[in-house]
Scaffold this active site. Sequence first.
Site, PDB file in Angstrom:
ATOM      1  N   PHE A 132       0.881  -1.163   0.000  1.00 15.33           N
ATOM      2  CA  PHE A 132       0.000   0.000   0.000  1.00 15.33           C
ATOM      3  C   PHE A 132       0.910   1.202   0.000  1.00 15.33           C
ATOM      4  CE2 PHE A 132      -3.045  -2.733   2.588  1.00 15.33           C
ATOM      5  CZ  PHE A 132      -3.908  -2.959   1.522  1.00 15.33           C
TER       6      PHE A 132
ATOM      7  N   PHE B  33       6.729  11.859  -5.085  1.00 11.45           N
ATOM      8  CA  PHE B  33       7.491  11.038  -4.127  1.00 11.45           C
ATOM      9  C   PHE B  33       6.639   9.947  -3.488  1.00 11.45           C
ATOM     10  CE2 PHE B  33       9.317  15.326  -4.181  1.00 11.45           C
ATOM     11  CZ  PHE B  33      10.585  15.029  -4.652  1.00 11.45           C
TER      12      PHE B  33
ATOM     13  N   GLU C 157       8.088  14.399   4.118  1.00 15.56           N
ATOM     14  CA  GLU C 157       6.982  14.239   5.042  1.00 15.56           C
ATOM     15  C   GLU C 157       6.388  12.876   4.729  1.00 15.56           C
ATOM     16  OE1 GLU C 157       5.897  15.566   7.981  1.00 15.56           O
ATOM     17  OE2 GLU C 157       5.586  17.515   7.021  1.00 15.56           O
TER      18      GLU C 157
ATOM     19  N   ILE D 154      35.374  11.849   8.362  1.00 10.79           N
ATOM     20  CA  ILE D 154      36.330  11.015   9.103  1.00 10.79           C
ATOM     21  C   ILE D 154      36.958   9.966   8.187  1.00 10.79           C
ATOM     22  CG2 ILE D 154      36.437   9.211  10.922  1.00 10.79           C
ATOM     23  CD1 ILE D 154      34.623  11.085  12.596  1.00 10.79           C
TER      24      ILE D 154
ATOM     25  N   ARG E 189      42.289   3.204  10.833  1.00 13.53           N
ATOM     26  CA  ARG E 189      43.052   4.043   9.908  1.00 13.53           C
ATOM     27  C   ARG E 189      44.178   4.790  10.615  1.00 13.53           C
ATOM     28  NH1 ARG E 189      44.046   4.732   4.492  1.00 13.53           N
ATOM     29  NH2 ARG E 189      44.483   6.924   4.003  1.00 13.53           N
TER      30      ARG E 189
ATOM     31  N   ALA F  65      -0.124   9.114  -0.488  1.00 15.75           N
ATOM     32  CA  ALA F  65       0.294  10.213  -1.348  1.00 15.75           C
ATOM     33  C   ALA F  65      -0.100  11.529  -0.702  1.00 15.75           C
ATOM     34  CB  ALA F  65      -0.338  10.068  -2.732  1.00 15.75           C
TER      35      ALA F  65
HETATM   36  C1  LIG Z   1      37.762  13.114  -5.626  1.00 20.67           C
HETATM   37  C2  LIG Z   1      39.159  13.073  -5.106  1.00 20.67           C
HETATM   38  C3  LIG Z   1      40.199  13.511  -5.871  1.00 20.67           C
HETATM   39  C4  LIG Z   1      41.504  13.473  -5.416  1.00 20.67           C
HETATM   40  N1  LIG Z   1      42.517  13.878  -6.205  1.00 20.67           N
HETATM   41  C5  LIG Z   1      43.802  13.673  -5.811  1.00 20.67           C
HETATM   42  C6  LIG Z   1      44.896  13.928  -6.705  1.00 20.67           C
HETATM   43  O1  LIG Z   1      44.693  14.392  -7.796  1.00 20.67           O
HETATM   44  N2  LIG Z   1      46.141  13.657  -6.282  1.00 20.67           N
HETATM   45  C7  LIG Z   1      46.395  13.142  -5.066  1.00 20.67           C
HETATM   46  O2  LIG Z   1      47.565  12.897  -4.747  1.00 20.67           O
HETATM   47  N3  LIG Z   1      45.391  12.895  -4.179  1.00 20.67           N
HETATM   48  C8  LIG Z   1      44.103  13.147  -4.533  1.00 20.67           C
HETATM   49  N4  LIG Z   1      43.066  12.873  -3.652  1.00 20.67           N
HETATM   50  C9  LIG Z   1      43.369  12.387  -2.300  1.00 20.67           C
HETATM   51  C10 LIG Z   1      43.111  13.431  -1.205  1.00 20.67           C
HETATM   52  O3  LIG Z   1      44.071  14.465  -1.250  1.00 20.67           O
HETATM   53  C11 LIG Z   1      43.136  12.690   0.134  1.00 20.67           C
HETATM   54  O4  LIG Z   1      41.979  11.891   0.173  1.00 20.67           O
HETATM   55  C12 LIG Z   1      43.128  13.632   1.316  1.00 20.67           C
HETATM   56  O5  LIG Z   1      44.421  14.259   1.438  1.00 20.67           O
HETATM   57  C13 LIG Z   1      42.847  12.927   2.643  1.00 20.67           C
HETATM   58  O6  LIG Z   1      43.648  11.803   2.810  1.00 20.67           O
HETATM   59  P1  LIG Z   1      42.982  10.404   3.195  1.00 20.67           P
HETATM   60  O7  LIG Z   1      41.820  10.199   2.321  1.00 20.67           O
HETATM   61  O8  LIG Z   1      44.023   9.371   3.235  1.00 20.67           O
HETATM   62  O9  LIG Z   1      42.427  10.633   4.657  1.00 20.67           O
HETATM   63  P2  LIG Z   1      43.208  10.369   6.013  1.00 20.67           P
HETATM   64  O10 LIG Z   1      44.507  11.053   5.968  1.00 20.67           O
HETATM   65  O11 LIG Z   1      43.161   8.935   6.298  1.00 20.67           O
HETATM   66  O12 LIG Z   1      42.270  11.146   7.030  1.00 20.67           O
HETATM   67  C14 LIG Z   1      41.073  10.581   7.529  1.00 20.67           C
HETATM   68  C15 LIG Z   1      40.442  11.573   8.501  1.00 20.67           C
HETATM   69  O13 LIG Z   1      41.326  11.801   9.589  1.00 20.67           O
HETATM   70  C16 LIG Z   1      41.602  13.165   9.734  1.00 20.67           C
HETATM   71  N5  LIG Z   1      42.978  13.335  10.179  1.00 20.67           N
HETATM   72  C17 LIG Z   1      44.101  12.799   9.663  1.00 20.67           C
HETATM   73  N6  LIG Z   1      45.157  13.184  10.379  1.00 20.67           N
HETATM   74  C18 LIG Z   1      44.727  13.992  11.354  1.00 20.67           C
HETATM   75  C19 LIG Z   1      45.359  14.737  12.399  1.00 20.67           C
HETATM   76  N7  LIG Z   1      46.669  14.699  12.579  1.00 20.67           N
HETATM   77  N8  LIG Z   1      44.568  15.452  13.215  1.00 20.67           N
HETATM   78  C20 LIG Z   1      43.241  15.492  13.054  1.00 20.67           C
HETATM   79  N9  LIG Z   1      42.600  14.831  12.078  1.00 20.67           N
HETATM   80  C21 LIG Z   1      43.335  14.097  11.236  1.00 20.67           C
HETATM   81  C22 LIG Z   1      41.362  13.755   8.361  1.00 20.67           C
HETATM   82  O14 LIG Z   1      41.053  15.132   8.449  1.00 20.67           O
HETATM   83  C23 LIG Z   1      40.184  12.936   7.874  1.00 20.67           C
HETATM   84  O15 LIG Z   1      39.011  13.467   8.411  1.00 20.67           O
HETATM   85  C24 LIG Z   1      41.771  12.957  -4.114  1.00 20.67           C
HETATM   86  C25 LIG Z   1      40.685  12.549  -3.310  1.00 20.67           C
HETATM   87  C26 LIG Z   1      39.422  12.584  -3.821  1.00 20.67           C
HETATM   88  C27 LIG Z   1      38.294  12.126  -2.922  1.00 20.67           C
END
Ligand SMILES: Cc1cc2nc3c(=O)[nH]c(=O)nc-3n(C[C@H](O)[C@H](O)[C@H](O)COP(=O)(O)OP(=O)(O)OC[C@H]3O[C@@H](n4cnc5c(N)ncnc54)[C@H](O)[C@@H]3O)c2cc1C
Lengths: 412, 365
Positions: free
Chosen positions: B124, B159, B360, B334, B265, B127
């Site tokens: 059911f 929806f 809603e 994160i 991580r 709407a």
């Molecule tokens: C669409 C897209 C395009 C991208 N393009 C490129 C590219 O062209 N070249 C390239 O080299 N990379 C690229 N990246 C990678 C991007 O730069 C990284 O994803 C980014 O630097 C975060 O690293 P990580 O994903 O390993 O997160 P992590 O380093 O694992 O971090 C995970 C979480 O922990 C937090 N964190 C980590 N360390 C600390 C700390 N000391 N204190 C507090 N918080 C912390 C971070 O803020 C984040 O919230 C790309 C990513 C995406 C999603």
Amino acid sequence: MIDFELTPIMKMAREFTHTYARDVMRPIARKYDEEEHTEPTEFIQKTHEMFRSMGFSFSTANSSGDGEDKSEHKEKHDRPKMEMNLLGAIAIEEIAWGCPGLTLRIPGPGLGGAAIMAAGTPEQKKRFMKVLNGPKPSYGAMALTEPGFGSDASAVSTTAVQDGDYYILNGTKIFVTGGDMADLYVVWATLGKDLGRSGIKAFVVEKGTPGLKMARLEHKLGIRASDTAEVVLEDCRVHKDNLLGGEKKEEKGFKGAMQTFDATRPMVAAMAIGIARSAYDYVYEDFVVKNGLEINYGRPLHTRGYIETVLEDMEAKIHAARLLTWKAAWMLDHSLPNLKEASMAKAKAGTVVDEVTQKAIELYGPEGYSRRHLLEKWMRDAKVYDVFEGTGQIQRLVVARAILDYTRKELK
Amino acid sequence: MVSFELSEEQTLLRDTCRDFALTVMRKQDRQADESGEIPADIVKQGHELGLTTGYLPEAYGGAGSRLSALDSVIIFEELAYGNLSMALNILAPSLLNIPLMLYGTDDQKKKYFTMNKPDQFQGFTAALTEPSVRFDPEALKTTALDDGDDFVLNGEKAFVAIADSALAALVFAKKGSGEGLAGIDGFIVPSGGFAVKEREKNQGLRALKQFTLSLDGARVQRPDVLKLSGGFANLLARSRTASIALTTGVCRAAYEYALAYAKERNAFGEPIASRQWVAFTLAEMATEIDAIRLMAWKSAWMLDKDMDAYKEASMGKRYAADIAMFITRNATQILGGHGFIREHPVEMWYRDARSFAVSEFMAIL
Ligand SMILES: Cc1cc2nc3c(=O)[nH]c(=O)nc-3n(C[C@H](O)[C@H](O)[C@H](O)COP(=O)(O)OP(=O)(O)OC[C@H]3O[C@@H](n4cnc5c(N)ncnc54)[C@H](O)[C@@H]3O)c2cc1C
Ligand SMILES: Cc1cc2nc3c(=O)[nH]c(=O)nc-3n(C[C@H](O)[C@H](O)[C@H](O)COP(=O)(O)OP(=O)(O)OC[C@H]3O[C@@H](n4cnc5c(N)ncnc54)[C@H](O)[C@@H]3O)c2cc1C
């Protein structure tokens, strides 16, 4: 079975304390804010008599009466006769609504009493609670903080050196709430830095003990009706019977102190909620009651005005904080471990009270900034609720360690 | 007497639903999101839990268990914790069943309750929403004109969940001049009585089939009019309470995932969870989840006590919707860059969660 129905006693207590807050506290709230360090003598006496006649003290709910620990029920399903923590949270919200500064001035076991209840032996509880719940207004203070530390309670540097049946205390304690008027001080001192946390003990120092001196009173942003004192201990001799938990190593020491917070944090959260509500009620009265603004709950945003949505947001935050607080208090009443929940409540309420009191002034415009109204006072009063009994950051630390299952070392 | 303790029965209910969420729904959530299809088997299994038919009276083939809003919020949280699209699909029969339980005539109950089969999902739907910016339930554009024996419905709805397969839709419209919500009644329109238009394409909730409908002179006979007599606000209170519970579930899913990830991580030689921004954010998430769960419980408790929960539910829904954004956004954060990648479910929860503030009547308890 999930239930939100307050008992008749809780409802009565809420109504009674609200009336008292409105009729007795509100009218003098500004006076004692402006006249810092003036003792509200009449208020203290009156409040003391009233609460005494009810057989209940509001400073710390589970330390009223004769020192029988009402929250201690070994068996999980052994229902306590009275839910003193929940009742306390409900009542103290109202009292704080009247004036948070005066609330802290209400005689009773206070934080000192809470520490005695958490860490004392049965005899100590009996002995000291008799004093704190006596016929004369009395007050139990907690002297943990020192000039060198606050959050990091393991850094206690006040020393306790054994000398026969006595301990000799030396050190400086600051920010002691009620330190000007206390009958008992629970003083935290170390038997030796090399012993670490296990060397930290709490001593009950009675008023008039030679070497115990109130050095000065702080001048504060808010809660000015409550005095905060620096207390100096100079070769202060305290009998070993006053060492909380007794001399045996395995008795509760530092851990006991920390357990105090399981009971006091929900109360502090409840006070914060009371303040937030006072600010909310104040603007509500003007906008809604007097000027007919409607809060159209649940209506689409495009049909609503800014102020009504802000009012709704305030109310929702208060509501959220209150539910968390009730839950934390309820858990304690039922002897469920509530370390995490107590910190959640305190963290949330500490944030909400700042947000709500700040916003209330904004809604009121320039008039809200004026000392003609209490709004500006409440915002000042509010700040300390995210500081004492553990700052907001410390609460988050406690919660985070609990959910991550991290030790102190793993998450600093 | 205040209590925050589930009954044994509720604990069992919660555990059953949680198990279903983790072992069945979660196994195919990503695939369902990508393909836009919820496997029929999942809906069937969910249906067989008896969550949307259990409360139907025995006389009409139900189990005759009590209709409890509290039980429902506990169930809804778990199902949404599994997957929101699937939860809404599984719960769709209640969109008609519950309004009928509350406001239906005996004839209506007999006619529609018996269409529910414990072992077979019979959809059911309801709407309410209409395709317009600034949609307002108090200003419905769908009309119901009294035409003697029948009412004639005209308008567009949007929806509408599972409209393509639903046996009947409860269409909300105004038949007279009644003010605001109080003037709204329900009209039961069997499939075929409305034209199912294109499928909605949304940011999230991609697995759930939703459609726009057009009612082009649909005729509803008097016995199929569900007279709410001002009860529409109560239905909204029930759906908004449900919404808080569903929000709690999605938030918890995102929070748990981020928490586990943060412990695994490493960055700069330590688990990211050992950094305060990450840890404190998780602590705030946990706190808010507790808070909104309690709001759902409180509101449901009021409903079960026959109190007016409209304000409580509406305020809670709005608050929870904000929290949903806070939590799913930060859960995504994160995970860092990985949060942005569809290999992980957090971006899906982030998209799904955006629906709460704008929808809603997604479910009713
Ligand atoms: C669409 C897209 C395009 C991208 N393009 C490129 C590219 O062209 N070249 C390239 O080299 N990379 C690229 N990246 C990678 C991007 O730069 C990284 O994803 C980014 O630097 C975060 O690293 P990580 O994903 O390993 O997160 P992590 O380093 O694992 O971090 C995970 C979480 O922990 C937090 N964190 C980590 N360390 C600390 C700390 N000391 N204190 C507090 N918080 C912390 C971070 O803020 C984040 O919230 C790309 C990513 C995406 C999603
Ligand atoms: C009005 C008032 C009454 C008081 N009453 C009493 C009383 O009766 N008895 C008593 O013993 N004490 C009392 N206190 C003291 C109070 O408990 C402390 O002020 C409080 O615990 C904070 O300690 P601190 O001021 O030394 O701040 P610090 O510990 O120096 O903290 C400073 C800042 O650093 C942050 N911080 C510290 N550690 C960490 C960490 N690990 N992670 C992240 N952030 C961190 C804190 O959150 C804070 O923002 C009172 C204080 C006031 C203002």
